[in-house]
Design a protein around this motif. Structure first.
Motif, PDB file in Angstrom:
ATOM      1  N   ASP A   1       0.471 -13.641   9.615  1.00  0.00           N
ATOM      2  CA  ASP A   1       0.598 -12.030   9.690  1.00  0.00           C
ATOM      3  C   ASP A   1       0.560 -11.459   8.263  1.00  0.00           C
ATOM      4  O   ASP A   1       1.038 -12.359   7.044  1.00  0.00           O
ATOM      5  CB  ASP A   1       1.970 -11.741  10.317  1.00  0.00           C
TER       6      ASP A   1
ATOM      7  N   ASP B   1       2.523  -9.171   7.091  1.00  0.00           N
ATOM      8  CA  ASP B   1       3.828  -8.755   6.466  1.00  0.00           C
ATOM      9  C   ASP B   1       4.661 -10.001   5.757  1.00  0.00           C
ATOM     10  O   ASP B   1       5.866  -9.867   5.315  1.00  0.00           O
ATOM     11  CB  ASP B   1       4.582  -8.075   7.441  1.00  0.00           C
TER      12      ASP B   1
ATOM     13  N   GLN C   1       6.351 -12.308   7.246  1.00  0.00           N
ATOM     14  CA  GLN C   1       7.482 -12.794   7.759  1.00  0.00           C
ATOM     15  C   GLN C   1       7.677 -13.984   8.314  1.00  0.00           C
ATOM     16  O   GLN C   1       8.769 -14.687   8.139  1.00  0.00           O
ATOM     17  CB  GLN C   1       7.439 -11.734   9.122  1.00  0.00           C
TER      18      GLN C   1
ATOM     19  N   ARG D   1      12.290 -16.982   9.609  1.00  0.00           N
ATOM     20  CA  ARG D   1      11.608 -15.697   9.592  1.00  0.00           C
ATOM     21  C   ARG D   1      12.349 -14.672   9.008  1.00  0.00           C
ATOM     22  O   ARG D   1      13.641 -14.357   9.056  1.00  0.00           O
ATOM     23  CB  ARG D   1      11.331 -15.233  10.868  1.00  0.00           C
TER      24      ARG D   1
ATOM     25  N   ARG E   1      10.211  -8.089   7.262  1.00  0.00           N
ATOM     26  CA  ARG E   1       8.895  -7.543   6.848  1.00  0.00           C
ATOM     27  C   ARG E   1       9.389  -7.369   5.092  1.00  0.00           C
ATOM     28  O   ARG E   1      10.318  -6.735   4.941  1.00  0.00           O
ATOM     29  CB  ARG E   1       8.729  -6.119   7.347  1.00  0.00           C
TER      30      ARG E   1
HETATM   31 MG    MG Z   1       5.692  -8.741  11.391  1.00  0.00          MG
END
Ligand code: MG
Ligand code: UDP
Length: 313
Positions: free
Chosen positions: A101, A103, A105, A203, A206
Protein backbone atom coordinates in the motif's frame (compact mmCIF):
# COMPACT_ATOMS: atom_id res chain seq x y z
CA UNK A 1 19.63 -12.36 -10.73
CA UNK A 2 15.93 -11.73 -10.42
CA UNK A 3 14.05 -8.61 -11.33
CA UNK A 4 11.66 -7.34 -8.66
CA UNK A 5 8.84 -4.92 -9.35
CA UNK A 6 7.24 -3.27 -6.34
CA UNK A 7 3.62 -2.50 -7.21
CA UNK A 8 2.04 0.38 -5.30
CA UNK A 9 -1.66 1.22 -5.76
CA UNK A 10 -2.34 4.87 -4.98
CA UNK A 11 -5.60 6.75 -4.74
CA UNK A 12 -5.31 10.39 -3.69
CA UNK A 13 -2.07 9.77 -1.83
CA UNK A 14 -0.29 13.09 -2.42
CA UNK A 15 0.24 13.43 1.33
CA UNK A 16 2.44 10.33 1.61
CA UNK A 17 3.59 9.37 -1.86
CA UNK A 18 6.87 11.34 -1.83
CA UNK A 19 8.08 9.72 1.36
CA UNK A 20 6.82 6.29 0.39
CA UNK A 21 8.58 6.27 -2.95
CA UNK A 22 11.86 7.51 -1.46
CA UNK A 23 11.75 4.83 1.18
CA UNK A 24 10.89 2.04 -1.25
CA UNK A 25 13.65 3.18 -3.59
CA UNK A 26 16.18 3.17 -0.78
CA UNK A 27 15.21 -0.35 0.25
CA UNK A 28 15.22 -1.66 -3.30
CA UNK A 29 18.56 -0.06 -4.10
CA UNK A 30 20.18 -1.63 -1.06
CA UNK A 31 18.98 -5.02 -2.26
CA UNK A 32 20.34 -4.28 -5.72
CA UNK A 33 23.72 -3.28 -4.30
CA UNK A 34 23.92 -6.40 -2.19
CA UNK A 35 23.33 -8.31 -5.43
CA UNK A 36 20.14 -9.88 -4.16
CA UNK A 37 18.12 -8.24 -6.94
CA UNK A 38 18.80 -7.48 -10.56
CA UNK A 39 19.72 -3.85 -11.29
CA UNK A 40 16.65 -3.52 -13.53
CA UNK A 41 14.35 -3.92 -10.53
CA UNK A 42 11.80 -1.13 -10.41
CA UNK A 43 8.79 0.40 -8.69
CA UNK A 44 5.43 0.60 -10.46
CA UNK A 45 2.85 3.00 -9.08
CA UNK A 46 -0.75 2.56 -10.20
CA UNK A 47 -2.70 5.79 -9.93
CA UNK A 48 -6.25 4.62 -9.37
CA UNK A 49 -7.99 7.69 -10.79
CA UNK A 50 -6.72 10.17 -8.19
CA UNK A 51 -8.08 13.70 -8.26
CA UNK A 52 -5.21 15.26 -6.30
CA UNK A 53 -1.55 15.57 -7.29
CA UNK A 54 -0.73 11.87 -7.13
CA UNK A 55 -0.13 11.56 -10.87
CA UNK A 56 2.09 14.69 -10.95
CA UNK A 57 4.24 13.16 -8.21
CA UNK A 58 4.53 9.90 -10.13
CA UNK A 59 5.51 11.80 -13.29
CA UNK A 60 8.13 13.76 -11.39
CA UNK A 61 9.73 10.62 -9.96
CA UNK A 62 9.65 8.91 -13.35
CA UNK A 63 11.31 11.89 -15.00
CA UNK A 64 14.12 11.96 -12.46
CA UNK A 65 14.68 8.23 -12.41
CA UNK A 66 13.47 5.55 -14.80
CA UNK A 67 13.39 3.10 -11.92
CA UNK A 68 9.94 4.55 -11.25
CA UNK A 69 7.19 3.49 -13.62
CA UNK A 70 3.61 4.65 -13.57
CA UNK A 71 0.19 3.56 -14.76
CA UNK A 72 -2.75 5.90 -14.60
CA UNK A 73 -6.24 4.41 -14.65
CA UNK A 74 -8.95 6.42 -16.39
CA UNK A 75 -11.08 6.60 -13.23
CA UNK A 76 -11.22 5.12 -9.76
CA UNK A 77 -11.54 1.36 -10.24
CA UNK A 78 -10.87 0.38 -6.64
CA UNK A 79 -7.89 -1.02 -4.78
CA UNK A 80 -8.27 -4.59 -6.05
CA UNK A 81 -8.53 -3.64 -9.70
CA UNK A 82 -5.60 -1.25 -9.36
CA UNK A 83 -3.54 -4.15 -8.01
CA UNK A 84 -4.56 -6.34 -10.93
CA UNK A 85 -3.62 -3.60 -13.40
CA UNK A 86 -0.22 -3.39 -11.73
CA UNK A 87 0.33 -7.14 -11.62
CA UNK A 88 -0.71 -7.62 -15.26
CA UNK A 89 1.76 -5.04 -16.40
CA UNK A 90 4.59 -6.03 -14.06
CA UNK A 91 4.43 -9.73 -14.89
CA UNK A 92 5.59 -9.04 -18.44
CA UNK A 93 9.15 -8.29 -17.39
CA UNK A 94 9.47 -8.99 -13.67
CA UNK A 95 10.45 -12.32 -12.13
CA UNK A 96 8.69 -11.44 -8.91
CA UNK A 97 6.41 -8.73 -7.59
CA UNK A 98 5.79 -7.30 -4.15
CA UNK A 99 2.52 -5.41 -3.73
CA UNK A 100 2.39 -2.82 -0.96
CA UNK A 101 0.00 0.00 0.00
CA UNK A 102 1.05 3.57 -0.64
CA UNK A 103 0.59 4.61 2.98
CA UNK A 104 3.43 2.36 4.23
CA UNK A 105 1.30 0.87 6.98
CA UNK A 106 2.97 -2.36 5.97
CA UNK A 107 6.63 -2.49 6.82
CA UNK A 108 8.74 -2.49 3.63
CA UNK A 109 11.76 -3.59 5.66
CA UNK A 110 10.45 -7.17 5.62
CA UNK A 111 10.74 -7.33 1.83
CA UNK A 112 14.23 -8.64 2.49
CA UNK A 113 12.81 -11.53 4.51
CA UNK A 114 10.25 -12.19 1.79
CA UNK A 115 13.06 -12.50 -0.71
CA UNK A 116 14.77 -15.07 1.51
CA UNK A 117 11.69 -17.26 1.38
CA UNK A 118 11.44 -16.69 -2.35
CA UNK A 119 15.05 -17.80 -2.76
CA UNK A 120 14.16 -20.94 -0.82
CA UNK A 121 11.43 -21.82 -3.26
CA UNK A 122 8.29 -20.06 -2.05
CA UNK A 123 6.11 -18.72 -4.87
CA UNK A 124 3.93 -16.69 -2.55
CA UNK A 125 5.03 -14.94 0.63
CA UNK A 126 2.28 -13.39 2.74
CA UNK A 127 2.92 -10.33 4.87
CA UNK A 128 1.06 -10.95 8.11
CA UNK A 129 0.63 -8.25 10.73
CA UNK A 130 1.18 -9.46 14.26
CA UNK A 131 -0.59 -6.56 15.90
CA UNK A 132 -3.48 -4.38 15.01
CA UNK A 133 -2.91 -1.82 17.71
CA UNK A 134 -2.67 0.92 15.10
CA UNK A 135 -6.19 0.24 13.83
CA UNK A 136 -9.27 1.63 15.50
CA UNK A 137 -11.24 -0.59 17.88
CA UNK A 138 -14.01 -0.77 15.32
CA UNK A 139 -11.74 -1.85 12.49
CA UNK A 140 -10.10 -4.53 14.65
CA UNK A 141 -13.36 -6.04 15.88
CA UNK A 142 -15.07 -5.91 12.52
CA UNK A 143 -12.07 -7.64 10.95
CA UNK A 144 -12.20 -10.49 13.49
CA UNK A 145 -15.94 -10.97 12.93
CA UNK A 146 -15.42 -10.86 9.17
CA UNK A 147 -12.70 -13.56 9.21
CA UNK A 148 -14.84 -15.73 11.49
CA UNK A 149 -17.87 -15.49 9.18
CA UNK A 150 -15.82 -16.18 6.07
CA UNK A 151 -14.20 -19.19 7.69
CA UNK A 152 -17.59 -20.48 8.76
CA UNK A 153 -18.91 -20.43 5.21
CA UNK A 154 -15.78 -22.04 3.87
CA UNK A 155 -13.64 -19.22 2.45
CA UNK A 156 -10.10 -19.83 3.59
CA UNK A 157 -8.21 -16.61 4.22
CA UNK A 158 -4.82 -16.00 5.79
CA UNK A 159 -5.79 -14.17 9.01
CA UNK A 160 -4.33 -10.68 9.38
CA UNK A 161 -2.97 -10.66 5.87
CA UNK A 162 -4.07 -7.89 3.54
CA UNK A 163 -2.57 -7.19 0.16
CA UNK A 164 1.08 -6.96 1.15
CA UNK A 165 2.65 -10.00 -0.48
CA UNK A 166 5.34 -11.32 -2.73
CA UNK A 167 4.40 -13.37 -5.77
CA UNK A 168 6.56 -15.16 -8.29
CA UNK A 169 6.00 -14.79 -12.00
CA UNK A 170 4.21 -18.11 -12.29
CA UNK A 171 2.01 -17.39 -9.28
CA UNK A 172 0.92 -14.11 -10.87
CA UNK A 173 0.29 -15.75 -14.22
CA UNK A 174 -1.88 -18.35 -12.51
CA UNK A 175 -3.67 -15.68 -10.53
CA UNK A 176 -4.46 -13.76 -13.71
CA UNK A 177 -6.27 -16.85 -15.03
CA UNK A 178 -8.94 -16.22 -12.41
CA UNK A 179 -11.15 -14.12 -14.61
CA UNK A 180 -13.93 -13.09 -12.24
CA UNK A 181 -14.96 -9.45 -12.12
CA UNK A 182 -16.01 -9.27 -8.47
CA UNK A 183 -12.52 -9.87 -7.35
CA UNK A 184 -11.40 -10.40 -3.78
CA UNK A 185 -7.73 -11.05 -4.29
CA UNK A 186 -6.83 -12.34 -0.86
CA UNK A 187 -9.46 -15.07 -1.14
CA UNK A 188 -8.03 -16.33 -4.41
CA UNK A 189 -4.31 -16.42 -3.61
CA UNK A 190 -4.61 -19.38 -1.22
CA UNK A 191 -6.46 -21.26 -4.01
CA UNK A 192 -3.48 -20.99 -6.34
CA UNK A 193 -1.47 -23.65 -4.59
CA UNK A 194 2.35 -23.55 -4.84
CA UNK A 195 4.66 -23.29 -1.89
CA UNK A 196 3.95 -20.32 0.35
CA UNK A 197 5.42 -18.70 3.44
CA UNK A 198 4.56 -15.94 5.90
CA UNK A 199 6.57 -13.08 7.26
CA UNK A 200 5.37 -11.13 10.29
CA UNK A 201 5.56 -7.40 10.86
CA UNK A 202 4.09 -4.64 12.96
CA UNK A 203 1.45 -2.61 11.21
CA UNK A 204 1.92 1.07 11.91
CA UNK A 205 -0.51 3.96 11.49
CA UNK A 206 -0.76 5.70 8.15
CA UNK A 207 2.19 8.04 7.53
CA UNK A 208 -0.20 10.77 6.41
CA UNK A 209 -3.48 11.25 4.61
CA UNK A 210 -6.79 9.55 5.33
CA UNK A 211 -7.91 5.95 4.90
CA UNK A 212 -9.47 5.39 1.49
CA UNK A 213 -11.69 2.70 2.94
CA UNK A 214 -14.64 4.41 4.60
CA UNK A 215 -17.20 2.17 6.26
CA UNK A 216 -19.34 1.99 3.12
CA UNK A 217 -16.47 0.70 0.99
CA UNK A 218 -15.39 -1.69 3.74
CA UNK A 219 -18.85 -3.24 3.97
CA UNK A 220 -19.10 -3.54 0.18
CA UNK A 221 -15.69 -5.21 0.16
CA UNK A 222 -16.69 -7.67 2.88
CA UNK A 223 -19.96 -8.46 1.13
CA UNK A 224 -18.07 -9.11 -2.11
CA UNK A 225 -15.74 -11.42 -0.25
CA UNK A 226 -18.65 -13.45 1.05
CA UNK A 227 -20.83 -13.59 -2.03
CA UNK A 228 -18.05 -14.18 -4.56
CA UNK A 229 -16.77 -17.28 -2.86
CA UNK A 230 -19.65 -19.00 -1.29
CA UNK A 231 -23.21 -20.04 -1.94
CA UNK A 232 -23.71 -20.89 1.71
CA UNK A 233 -26.06 -17.89 2.22
CA UNK A 234 -28.36 -19.38 -0.42
CA UNK A 235 -28.24 -22.78 1.26
CA UNK A 236 -29.29 -21.01 4.44
CA UNK A 237 -32.62 -20.14 2.77
CA UNK A 238 -33.15 -23.78 1.88
CA UNK A 239 -32.37 -24.76 5.44
CA UNK A 240 -34.77 -22.17 6.86
CA UNK A 241 -37.48 -23.43 4.49
CA UNK A 242 -37.03 -26.99 5.67
CA UNK A 243 -37.15 -25.78 9.26
CA UNK A 244 -40.37 -23.82 8.67
CA UNK A 245 -41.94 -26.84 6.97
CA UNK A 246 -41.08 -29.14 9.85
CA UNK A 247 -42.58 -26.58 12.22
CA UNK A 248 -45.63 -26.66 9.93
CA UNK A 249 -45.95 -30.41 10.41
CA UNK A 250 -45.67 -29.90 14.16
CA UNK A 251 -48.29 -27.13 13.99
CA UNK A 252 -50.51 -29.50 12.03
CA UNK A 253 -50.72 -31.97 14.90
CA UNK A 254 -50.82 -29.23 17.50
CA UNK A 255 -53.81 -27.49 15.90
CA UNK A 256 -55.65 -30.73 15.19
CA UNK A 257 -55.35 -31.72 18.83
CA UNK A 258 -56.45 -28.26 19.93
CA UNK A 259 -59.35 -28.50 17.52
CA UNK A 260 -60.46 -31.83 18.97
CA UNK A 261 -60.27 -30.45 22.44
CA UNK A 262 -62.47 -27.59 21.24
CA UNK A 263 -59.94 -24.92 22.26
CA UNK A 264 -59.88 -23.07 18.96
CA UNK A 265 -61.73 -20.34 17.21
CA UNK A 266 -63.26 -21.34 13.89
CA UNK A 267 -60.68 -21.07 11.08
CA UNK A 268 -57.60 -20.84 13.29
CA UNK A 269 -56.32 -24.36 12.59
CA UNK A 270 -56.40 -24.14 8.83
CA UNK A 271 -54.76 -20.69 8.93
CA UNK A 272 -51.90 -21.79 11.18
CA UNK A 273 -51.15 -24.88 9.14
CA UNK A 274 -51.16 -23.03 5.83
CA UNK A 275 -48.96 -20.19 7.10
CA UNK A 276 -46.20 -22.53 8.21
CA UNK A 277 -46.37 -25.08 5.43
CA UNK A 278 -46.80 -22.54 2.63
CA UNK A 279 -44.12 -20.22 4.04
CA UNK A 280 -41.76 -23.15 4.33
CA UNK A 281 -42.49 -24.36 0.82
CA UNK A 282 -41.82 -20.90 -0.57
CA UNK A 283 -38.47 -20.71 1.15
CA UNK A 284 -37.56 -24.18 -0.06
CA UNK A 285 -38.37 -23.20 -3.65
CA UNK A 286 -36.35 -20.00 -3.30
CA UNK A 287 -33.48 -22.03 -1.91
CA UNK A 288 -33.60 -24.49 -4.80
CA UNK A 289 -33.69 -21.71 -7.38
CA UNK A 290 -30.89 -20.01 -5.48
CA UNK A 291 -28.84 -23.18 -5.60
CA UNK A 292 -29.01 -23.15 -9.38
CA UNK A 293 -28.18 -19.46 -9.55
CA UNK A 294 -25.29 -20.15 -7.19
CA UNK A 295 -24.00 -22.93 -9.43
CA UNK A 296 -24.29 -20.61 -12.43
CA UNK A 297 -22.31 -17.98 -10.55
CA UNK A 298 -19.49 -20.43 -9.84
CA UNK A 299 -19.61 -21.60 -13.45
CA UNK A 300 -19.41 -18.19 -15.15
CA UNK A 301 -16.24 -17.40 -13.24
CA UNK A 302 -14.42 -19.87 -15.50
CA UNK A 303 -11.75 -20.43 -12.92
CA UNK A 304 -8.93 -22.69 -13.99
CA UNK A 305 -9.62 -26.26 -12.96
CA UNK A 306 -6.03 -27.03 -12.13
CA UNK A 307 -2.58 -25.53 -12.25
CA UNK A 308 0.46 -27.57 -13.13
CA UNK A 309 3.43 -26.87 -10.91
CA UNK A 310 6.01 -29.03 -12.66
CA UNK A 311 6.08 -31.10 -15.78
CA UNK A 312 8.77 -33.71 -16.39
CA UNK A 313 9.17 -34.28 -20.09
MG1 MG B 1 -3.76 1.84 4.77
N1 UDP C 1 -6.54 2.47 -2.89
C1 UDP C 1 -6.75 2.47 -4.26
N2 UDP C 1 -8.02 2.65 -4.74
C2 UDP C 1 -9.09 2.84 -3.90
C3 UDP C 1 -8.87 2.84 -2.50
C4 UDP C 1 -7.58 2.64 -2.02
O1 UDP C 1 -5.83 2.26 -5.04
O2 UDP C 1 -10.21 3.03 -4.41
C5 UDP C 1 -5.18 2.26 -2.36
C6 UDP C 1 -4.69 3.32 -1.38
O3 UDP C 1 -4.09 4.40 -2.08
C7 UDP C 1 -3.69 2.54 -0.56
C8 UDP C 1 -4.28 1.14 -0.52
O4 UDP C 1 -5.20 1.07 -1.62
O5 UDP C 1 -2.42 2.46 -1.19
C9 UDP C 1 -4.98 0.83 0.78
O6 UDP C 1 -5.90 1.83 1.11
P1 UDP C 1 -6.00 2.44 2.57
O7 UDP C 1 -4.65 2.56 3.18
O8 UDP C 1 -6.80 3.70 2.51
O9 UDP C 1 -6.84 1.32 3.32
P2 UDP C 1 -6.75 0.92 4.87
O10 UDP C 1 -5.29 0.68 5.18
O11 UDP C 1 -7.30 2.08 5.62
O12 UDP C 1 -7.57 -0.32 4.97
Amino acid sequence: MEKLTIVVPAFNEEAVLNRTLQKLQKIENELIHSEILDYSSDILIVDDGSIDHTWEIIKKFHKENQQFKGIRLSRNFGHQNALIAGLSSAVISADLVVTIDADLQDDPMVINKMLNYFANGADIVYGVRNNRASDTWFKRTSAVVFYKILNLIGVKLIPNHADFRLMSKRAIKTFLQYKERNIFIRGIIPLLGFKSAKVYYRRTPRLAGKSKYPLKKMLAFAWDGITSFSIVPVRLILFLGLLACSLGVFMFFYTIINNWLGLTVHGWSSLMISIWILGGLQMISLGIIGEYIGKTMLEVKQRPRYTIQQHLK
